[in-house]
Design a protein around this motif. Structure first.
Motif, short mmCIF file in Angstrom:
data_model
loop_
_atom_site.label_atom_id
_atom_site.label_comp_id
_atom_site.label_asym_id
_atom_site.label_seq_id
_atom_site.Cartn_x
_atom_site.Cartn_y
_atom_site.Cartn_z
N GLY A 169 4.85 9.60 2.35
CA GLY A 169 5.64 8.38 2.30
C GLY A 169 6.71 8.43 1.22
O GLY A 169 6.47 8.92 0.11
N THR A 170 7.90 7.92 1.54
CA THR A 170 9.00 7.92 0.57
C THR A 170 9.50 6.51 0.28
O THR A 170 10.67 6.30 0.02
N GLY A 171 8.59 5.52 0.35
CA GLY A 171 8.92 4.21 -0.19
C GLY A 171 8.95 4.28 -1.71
O GLY A 171 8.87 5.38 -2.28
N PRO A 172 9.06 3.17 -2.40
CA PRO A 172 9.17 3.21 -3.87
C PRO A 172 8.02 3.96 -4.54
O PRO A 172 8.25 4.71 -5.49
N ALA A 173 6.79 3.79 -4.05
CA ALA A 173 5.65 4.47 -4.67
C ALA A 173 5.77 5.98 -4.52
O ALA A 173 5.67 6.73 -5.49
N GLY A 174 5.97 6.44 -3.29
CA GLY A 174 6.07 7.87 -3.05
C GLY A 174 7.30 8.48 -3.68
O GLY A 174 7.26 9.59 -4.22
N LEU A 175 8.42 7.75 -3.62
CA LEU A 175 9.67 8.27 -4.16
C LEU A 175 9.57 8.47 -5.67
O LEU A 175 9.98 9.52 -6.20
N PHE A 176 9.04 7.49 -6.38
CA PHE A 176 8.94 7.61 -7.83
C PHE A 176 7.86 8.60 -8.25
O PHE A 176 8.01 9.29 -9.27
N SER A 208 6.69 -2.82 -8.75
CA SER A 208 5.27 -2.54 -8.99
C SER A 208 4.82 -1.31 -8.21
O SER A 208 3.99 -0.53 -8.69
N ALA A 209 5.37 -1.11 -7.00
CA ALA A 209 5.03 0.10 -6.24
C ALA A 209 5.56 1.34 -6.95
O ALA A 209 4.87 2.37 -7.03
N ALA A 210 6.79 1.27 -7.45
CA ALA A 210 7.35 2.40 -8.19
C ALA A 210 6.51 2.71 -9.42
O ALA A 210 6.24 3.88 -9.73
N MET A 211 6.09 1.68 -10.13
CA MET A 211 5.26 1.87 -11.33
C MET A 211 3.93 2.51 -10.97
O MET A 211 3.42 3.37 -11.71
N ASP A 212 3.35 2.12 -9.83
CA ASP A 212 2.08 2.73 -9.42
C ASP A 212 2.29 4.19 -9.04
O ASP A 212 1.43 5.04 -9.34
N GLY A 213 3.42 4.50 -8.41
CA GLY A 213 3.72 5.89 -8.12
C GLY A 213 3.84 6.73 -9.38
O GLY A 213 3.35 7.86 -9.45
#
Length: 546
Positions: A103-110, A524-529
Motif C-alpha cells: 500500500g502507498t497511502g500515507p502510512a505505506g508511503l511514509f 496520523s497514518a503517516a506518523m504510524d508508518g
C-alpha cells in the motif's frame, strides 16, 4: 529558545507587524533578534465582529538571560526545547530479503520513505495506478460512471487521501516530533511552508498529488522500488517454534493477470480502509483481527458564504473577505437515543465526490482544491455504529454492514450519487427539485430519497443531529441544504491486532495505518508508518545486496 504564545494581530497585519510585536514583547531591538519561527497560527473569532490572527512563535536572541531578566510576561516561555525528530540507530539482525510495504497511502508511503532514506531498499506494492494515471481514471469515472476497480478514489498512489481536502490536522500527541517531521517532509516535496504552523493545515488534492509523486521519486532514488498494479493476493507462512512466520507474498500483476512469489520475512500491511478482499484473505489465514466501531451518514452541502458569515460574523462581509480563508466548522451533538452525531472531514469551498471502489456499490466523500474556492462547504454528518448494529461480532461484519448501505445508495441513485434536500429528508420523501443550494459534485447525481439507505435509527439520528447543529450554526438545517449518500468509509471497520513490537501474531507482518485500525487521517497514518519504520530499523541492519 524563547516561545511567545497567544500573540494577537489584526487580520490585515504584515510580516513586519509580526516582527515588531515580537520585539516589543521581548523589549529588544532588531539587531538582538537572531531568528523568528512561527509555530502556530489560528483565527480567533470568539468575540465577533472583532477578528484576530493568533500566533505562537519561537525566537532566538543574542542574550536570552537578559531578556529573561527584563520580561515578566506569562505569554513568554524561556529555555524551550523543541521536539526534534530522531530516527533510531540500526539494529543488528541481518535481512535476507528486502522489506515489503503493501500500500502507498500515507502510512505505506511514509514508512517506505523513512526506510529508503536509511538504506533499507524497500519494495512498495500498490494495487492501483501511479498518481497521474490514477487521476485520469478517476476523472473518466466521474464523467462516464465507468469504474476501474483497481484504480479509483480509494486505490492508487497516495491512497484515499489523494482525492480529499488534504487535511493535515490530527489529535495524535506528538511528543516524538513525528507530526512536525511529516509536515517538513511534505514541504520538502512541494507543499507550502504554511502547513508547518497553521492550526488546521491542508494541502488540497491538486497539490497533494504532486507531493506524493515527488516522495515516490525520492524513494526510488534512494534504493527503493514502487510497483503499481501489484496486488497481494495471498501470504505464505510456516510454523517456527509453534509460531506462524511470514516467508513470502503472492502478488498478482493486474495489468497482465500473471502472479509471482515475492520472498520476504518482513511485510508492512498499509492496505487502507477499503481493501476488503485483502481483509478477507488475511481472515481466511487466521490472522488475528476484530470488528471495530466506525461511523456512517451523509455528506451535507451549504453555501460557503453562509458558513463564513456564521463563523466570522459581520466583519467578514464588511471588511475581511479577501484576508480570511474559507471558514471550517466542527459540530457534535449527543442525542436522547444515546447516539452521538458529529461532522467529519469538513471541506471548505469543496466538492462532494463519488468515491466508489466496487461495482454495484456507491460511496461519497469530500474533496477540496488548495484554494478552497468552490461555492459550497461540505462535511460528512455521521453517526457512530458498533458491532451491535452489525448484528454480529465476526471480524468482517462491519465490512458487510458498509456494503449493504453502499448497495442501497447505488440503487437509490440508479448508479449516480443520490441527492436530497434536508427538508425532504425530514419528511421521508424523494426530492423533485433543488432550492438555492446547487450541488457541487464530482460524478453524476440524481434526486432521490437518501433516507431509504439507512436503518431508521440512523436516519432519525442524522435528522436530530442536524437540527441540533442549527442552534450552533444558524441556517445549518435550512430545508434546501443538499445531502447525499452514503458516507460509509470514515475509518476502517476492522482492527488487525499487533503487539508491543508492532507485529501481528504472524511474525514479520506489521499492521499499519488507517486500514489496520491504528490511524484516522493523513497525518496520523503517516506518523504510524514512520513508527513502523522506526521499529523495523531498530531491529534490522540496512539491506545489503549479497
Amino acid at each position: 529558545m524563547i516561545r511567545i504564545n497567544q500573540m494577537k494581530l489584526d487580520i490585515e497585519h504584515t510580516k513586519e507587524d509580526l516582527e515588531k510585536k515580537v520585539l516589543k514583547t521581548l523589549r529588544i531591538k532588531r539587531d538582538e533578534l537572531l531568528e523568528l519561527q512561527i509555530r502556530k497560527q489560528s483565527v480567533d473569532a470568539r468575540k465577533k465582529p472583532e477578528l484576530y490572527y493568533v500566533y505562537s512563535v519561537d525566537v532566538q536572541v543574542k542574550d536570552e538571560a537578559k531578556v529573561r531578566k527584563n520580561v515578566k510576561n506569562k505569554q513568554v516561555q524561556f529555555q524551550v526545547k523543541p521536539n526534534i525528530y530522531h530516527f533510531p540507530d540500526s539494529g543488528e539482525v541481518v535481512l535476507e530479503h528486502r522489506p515489503v510495504i503493501i500500500g502507498t497511502g500515507p502510512a505505506g508511503l511514509f514508512c517506505g520513505y523513512m526506510l529508503a532514506m536509511h538504506g533499507y531498499r524497500p519494495i512498495l506494492l500498490e494495487r492501483g495506478a501511479d498518481v497521474e494515471e490514477r487521476t485520469r481514471d478517476v476523472e473518466t469515472f466521474w464523467k462516464t460512471g465507468v469504474l476501474n476497480p483497481a484504480s479509483n478514489v480509494q486505490f492508487g498512489e497516495g491512497g484515499a487521501g489523494t482525492f480529499s481536502d488534504g487535511k493535515l490536522n490530527t489529535l495524535v500527541k506528538d511528543k516524538d516530533g513525528r507530526g512536525r517531521e511529516v509536515m517538513q517532509i511534505f514541504t520538502r516535496h512541494g507543499a507550502p511552508e504554511e502547513i508547518t504552523y497553521q492550526s488546521k493545515p491542508h494541502i488540497g488534492t491538486d497539490v497533494l498529488s504532486s507531493v506524493v509523486k515527488e516522495m515516490r521519486l525520492y524513494i526510488c532514488e534512494h534504493g527503493g522500488e514502487v510497483r503499481f498494479y501489484s496486488q497481494v493476493t495471498d501470504i505464505r507462512t510456516e510454523k517456527t517454534n509453534g509460531t506462524e512466520t511470514l516467508k513470502a507474498l503472492e502478488v498478482q500483476d493486474l495489468k497482465n493477470g500473471e502472479s509471482y512469489i515475492l520472498e520476504t520475512e518482513l511485510a508492512v500491511l498499509a492496505i487502507g480502509h477499503s481493501a476488503r478482499d485483502t481483509f478477507a484473505m488475511l481472515y481466511r489465514h487466521g490472522l488475528p483481527m476484530q470488528a471495530k466501531s466506525f461511523a456512517v451518514g451523509v455528506r451535507m452541502e451549504h453555501p460557503q458564504e453562509m458558513i463564513n458569515q456564521d463563523q466570522y460574523g459581520e466583519s467578514y462581509s464588511r471588511k475581511y473577505q479577501t484576508e480570511l480563508p474559507a471558514a471550517p466548522y466542527k459540530l457534535t451533538a449527543s442525542l436522547e437515543n444515546g447516539r452521538g452525531v458529529y461532522t467529519f472531514c469538513m471541506c471548505p469551498g469543496g466538492y462532494v465526490v463519488n468515491s466508489s471502489s466496487e461495482p454495484g456499490r456507491l460511496v461519497v466523500n469530500g474533496m477540496s482544491y488548495s484554494k478552497r474556492d468552490g461555492k459550497n462547504a461540505n462535511s460528512a454528518v455521521i453517526v457512530t455504529v458498533t458491532p451491535e448494529d452489525f448484528g454480529s461480532d465476526e471480524p468482517l461484519a462491519g465490512v458487510e454492514f458498509q456494503r449493504k448501505l453502499e448497495e442501497a445508495a447505488y440503487r437509490e441513485g440508479n448508479g449516480k450519487i443520490p441527492v436530497q434536500l434536508f427538508g425532504d429528508f425530514c419528511e421521508n420523501q424523494k426530492s423533485v427539485k433543488l432550492g438555492e443550494v446547487i450541488p457541487q459534485m464530482k460524478g453524476k447525481y440524481q434526486l432521490a430519497n437518501t433516507r431509504n439507505i439507512f436503518p431508521e435509527i440512523i436516519a432519525e439520528s442524522l435528522e436530530k443531529g442536524v437540527l441540533a447543529f442549527d442552534k450552533k450554526l444558524p441556517g445549518y438545517a435550512r430545508t434546501d441544504a443538499v445531502i447525499s449518500g452514503v458516507e460509509s468509509r470514515t475509518s476502517s471497520p476492522v482492527r488487525i491486532t499487533r503487539d508491543e513490537t508492532l507485529q501481528s501474531e504472524f511474525r514479520g507482518i506489521y499492521p499499519c495505518g488507517e486500514g489496520a485500525g491504528y490511524a484516522g487521517g493523513i497525518t496520523s497514518a503517516a506518523m504510524d508508518g514512520m513508527k513502523i519504520a522506526e521499529m523495523i530499523a531498530s531491529i534490522y541492519r540496512p539491506f545489503v545486496t549479497n
